[in-house]
Design a protein around this motif. Structure first.
Motif, PDB file in Angstrom:
ATOM      1  N   GLY A 193       0.802  -1.216   0.000  1.00 41.34           N
ATOM      2  CA  GLY A 193       0.000   0.000   0.000  1.00 41.34           C
ATOM      3  C   GLY A 193       0.835   1.266   0.000  1.00 41.34           C
ATOM      4  O   GLY A 193       0.320   2.349  -0.300  1.00 41.34           O
ATOM      5  N   GLN A 194       2.121   1.137   0.331  1.00 42.92           N
ATOM      6  CA  GLN A 194       3.018   2.301   0.346  1.00 42.92           C
ATOM      7  C   GLN A 194       3.907   2.354  -0.891  1.00 42.92           C
ATOM      8  O   GLN A 194       4.816   3.161  -0.967  1.00 42.92           O
ATOM      9  CB  GLN A 194       3.895   2.244   1.603  1.00 42.92           C
ATOM     10  N   ALA A 195       3.638   1.454  -1.863  1.00 40.37           N
ATOM     11  CA  ALA A 195       4.519   1.328  -3.021  1.00 40.37           C
ATOM     12  C   ALA A 195       4.519   2.568  -3.902  1.00 40.37           C
ATOM     13  O   ALA A 195       5.511   2.843  -4.591  1.00 40.37           O
ATOM     14  CB  ALA A 195       4.127   0.114  -3.849  1.00 40.37           C
ATOM     15  N   SER A 196       3.446   3.333  -3.907  1.00 40.75           N
ATOM     16  CA  SER A 196       3.405   4.511  -4.772  1.00 40.75           C
ATOM     17  C   SER A 196       4.431   5.555  -4.361  1.00 40.75           C
ATOM     18  O   SER A 196       4.962   6.277  -5.200  1.00 40.75           O
ATOM     19  CB  SER A 196       1.999   5.120  -4.760  1.00 40.75           C
ATOM     20  N   GLY A 197       4.726   5.635  -3.070  1.00 40.27           N
ATOM     21  CA  GLY A 197       5.724   6.593  -2.600  1.00 40.27           C
ATOM     22  C   GLY A 197       7.077   5.977  -2.336  1.00 40.27           C
ATOM     23  O   GLY A 197       8.077   6.693  -2.249  1.00 40.27           O
ATOM     24  N   ASP A 198       7.128   4.664  -2.186  1.00 42.05           N
ATOM     25  CA  ASP A 198       8.391   3.974  -1.871  1.00 42.05           C
ATOM     26  C   ASP A 198       8.363   2.591  -2.528  1.00 42.05           C
ATOM     27  O   ASP A 198       8.180   1.575  -1.855  1.00 42.05           O
ATOM     28  CB  ASP A 198       8.546   3.855  -0.352  1.00 42.05           C
ATOM     29  N   PRO A 199       8.528   2.529  -3.850  1.00 39.92           N
ATOM     30  CA  PRO A 199       8.350   1.253  -4.555  1.00 39.92           C
ATOM     31  C   PRO A 199       9.358   0.182  -4.151  1.00 39.92           C
ATOM     32  O   PRO A 199       9.037  -1.003  -4.134  1.00 39.92           O
ATOM     33  CB  PRO A 199       8.508   1.628  -6.030  1.00 39.92           C
ATOM     34  N   ALA A 200      10.589   0.558  -3.831  1.00 38.14           N
ATOM     35  CA  ALA A 200      11.593  -0.442  -3.464  1.00 38.14           C
ATOM     36  C   ALA A 200      11.269  -1.114  -2.139  1.00 38.14           C
ATOM     37  O   ALA A 200      11.623  -2.274  -1.919  1.00 38.14           O
ATOM     38  CB  ALA A 200      12.980   0.211  -3.397  1.00 38.14           C
ATOM     39  N   LYS A 201      10.576  -0.411  -1.254  1.00 34.65           N
ATOM     40  CA  LYS A 201      10.246  -0.967   0.062  1.00 34.65           C
ATOM     41  C   LYS A 201       9.320  -2.164  -0.061  1.00 34.65           C
ATOM     42  O   LYS A 201       9.424  -3.124   0.714  1.00 34.65           O
ATOM     43  CB  LYS A 201       9.587   0.119   0.920  1.00 34.65           C
ATOM     44  N   ALA A 202       8.401  -2.138  -1.029  1.00 33.11           N
ATOM     45  CA  ALA A 202       7.428  -3.222  -1.180  1.00 33.11           C
ATOM     46  C   ALA A 202       8.091  -4.542  -1.545  1.00 33.11           C
ATOM     47  O   ALA A 202       7.500  -5.609  -1.340  1.00 33.11           O
ATOM     48  CB  ALA A 202       6.393  -2.841  -2.235  1.00 33.11           C
ATOM     49  N   TRP A 203       9.315  -4.499  -2.074  1.00 33.88           N
ATOM     50  CA  TRP A 203       9.993  -5.727  -2.466  1.00 33.88           C
ATOM     51  C   TRP A 203      10.708  -6.387  -1.284  1.00 33.88           C
ATOM     52  O   TRP A 203      11.121  -7.541  -1.388  1.00 33.88           O
ATOM     53  CB  TRP A 203      10.988  -5.443  -3.590  1.00 33.88           C
ATOM     54  N   GLY A 204      10.872  -5.689  -0.186  1.00 29.51           N
ATOM     55  CA  GLY A 204      11.518  -6.272   0.980  1.00 29.51           C
ATOM     56  C   GLY A 204      10.812  -7.522   1.493  1.00 29.51           C
ATOM     57  O   GLY A 204      11.448  -8.584   1.666  1.00 29.51           O
ATOM     58  N   PRO A 205       9.488  -7.458   1.749  1.00 30.03           N
ATOM     59  CA  PRO A 205       8.791  -8.681   2.183  1.00 30.03           C
ATOM     60  C   PRO A 205       8.786  -9.787   1.135  1.00 30.03           C
ATOM     61  O   PRO A 205       8.745 -10.965   1.497  1.00 30.03           O
ATOM     62  CB  PRO A 205       7.356  -8.170   2.458  1.00 30.03           C
ATOM     63  N   ILE A 206       8.829  -9.414  -0.148  1.00 30.88           N
ATOM     64  CA  ILE A 206       8.888 -10.436  -1.192  1.00 30.88           C
ATOM     65  C   ILE A 206      10.196 -11.196  -1.095  1.00 30.88           C
ATOM     66  O   ILE A 206      10.231 -12.438  -1.169  1.00 30.88           O
ATOM     67  CB  ILE A 206       8.713  -9.791  -2.574  1.00 30.88           C
TER      68      ILE A 206
END
Length: 289
Positions: free
Chosen positions: A245-258
């Motif tokens: 849900g925060q990927a629009s402002g911080d796209p690289a962060k969303a890949w951490g849990p992946i």
């Protein structure tokens, strides 16, 4: 040398994946590939496809801008450990249920005819729809001072995915011994239990180890999906949704849990590889027998 070759092949596969990712990002169309109104390849913008080095660097940065925020990799590792513990409980439950079902089906052919179709059919139930139902049922369980916890629902769903490959693989392995070996046991008046422990279980190991590995991966998948569906806090499934849900402002962060989920699956499969090393002497059994 064989182990080094396996590790080298794995590292080469990761390197190829990174190269393909970066090449497509550099050369692919900005809006992706659209055929007949359907996008079959993703966009190449930084929002949709961050650079690999940006995703890796983000793991070392704080989760948020708040003072004293922990690094992203620490948050992902903590959540992954929670999910790993729940998945391990689910795997153990699936192991017990799968082995019991396999033993029953091997012992009585009528049980195999009656149970196996239902075991296969059970895997067609949509997990996302099934998880909230399990949580609702569990919340109504009251046995004295015992109180059903939300993580138990997640573990139960993980075991639901784990028991299937174990039941099928164990059944195949228990039926693997040659007829001549079974006839030899009968000629010496050896009972079912002794035949099971001395012949059938050793013969089942080469079939059971891949099933256990698949069950471990299924347990991790089931735990993550169940965490998302039930809203369980603390696991990696929850932060997957939160960071997405925060990927629009911080796209690289969303890949951490992946990345954390990938490592989690590798750790689960690696633990079964250690078990296989301890049972290595049974690998000489002829699987095609």
């Amino acid at each position: 040398m064989r182990e080094l070759a396996r590790w080298g092949a794995g590292a080469l596969g990761i390197a190829v994946l990174i190269i393909v990712w970066e090449l497509y990002k550099a050369l692919g169309p900005a809006d992706g590939l659209v055929i007949a109104g359907v996008r079959v390849l993703p966009r190449t913008s930084d929002l949709a496809m961050p650079h690999v080095w940006d995703m890796v660097a983000r793991l070392g940065e704080p989760v948020s801008r708040a003072d004293g925020a922990e690094p992203l990799w620490v948050a992902v590792a903590s959540a992954a450990l929670v999910t790993l513990g729940i998945a391990a409980v689910g795997w153990l439950m699936g192991l017990v249920v799968g082995l019991v079902l396999a033993l029953i089906m091997q012992r009585w052919r009528l049980a195999e005819w009656g149970l196996l179709p239902w075991i296969i059919l059970s895997q067609t139930i949509p997990l996302i729809a099934f998880a909230p139902v399990v949580r609702s049922w569990g919340s109504r369980i009251e046995i004295g001072a015992f109180e059903w916890q939300d993580w138990m629902s997640v573990a139960l769903i993980a075991s639901y995915l784990a028991f299937f490959p174990i039941a099928v693989g164990a059944l195949k392995g228990l039926q693997a011994p040659d007829t001549i070996h079974l006839e030899l046991m009968r000629s010496y008046a050896v009972g079912w239990w002794k035949t099971l422990t001395a012949l059938r279980l050793p013969a089942a190991v080469p079939y059971l180890l891949p099933a256990l590995r698949l069950a471990a991966a299924n347990a991790v998948i089931g735990a993550i999906v169940a965490e998302v569906s039930t809203g369980l806090q603390g696991g990696i499934g929850r932060i997957l949704i939160q960071y997405a849900g925060q990927a629009s402002g911080d796209p690289a962060k969303a890949w951490g849990p992946i990345f954390g989920a990938i490592v989690l699956g590798l750790a689960a499969a690696g633990s079964i590889a250690l078990l296989g090393a301890m049972l290595g002497r049974y690998r000489r059994v002829e699987v095609g027998a």
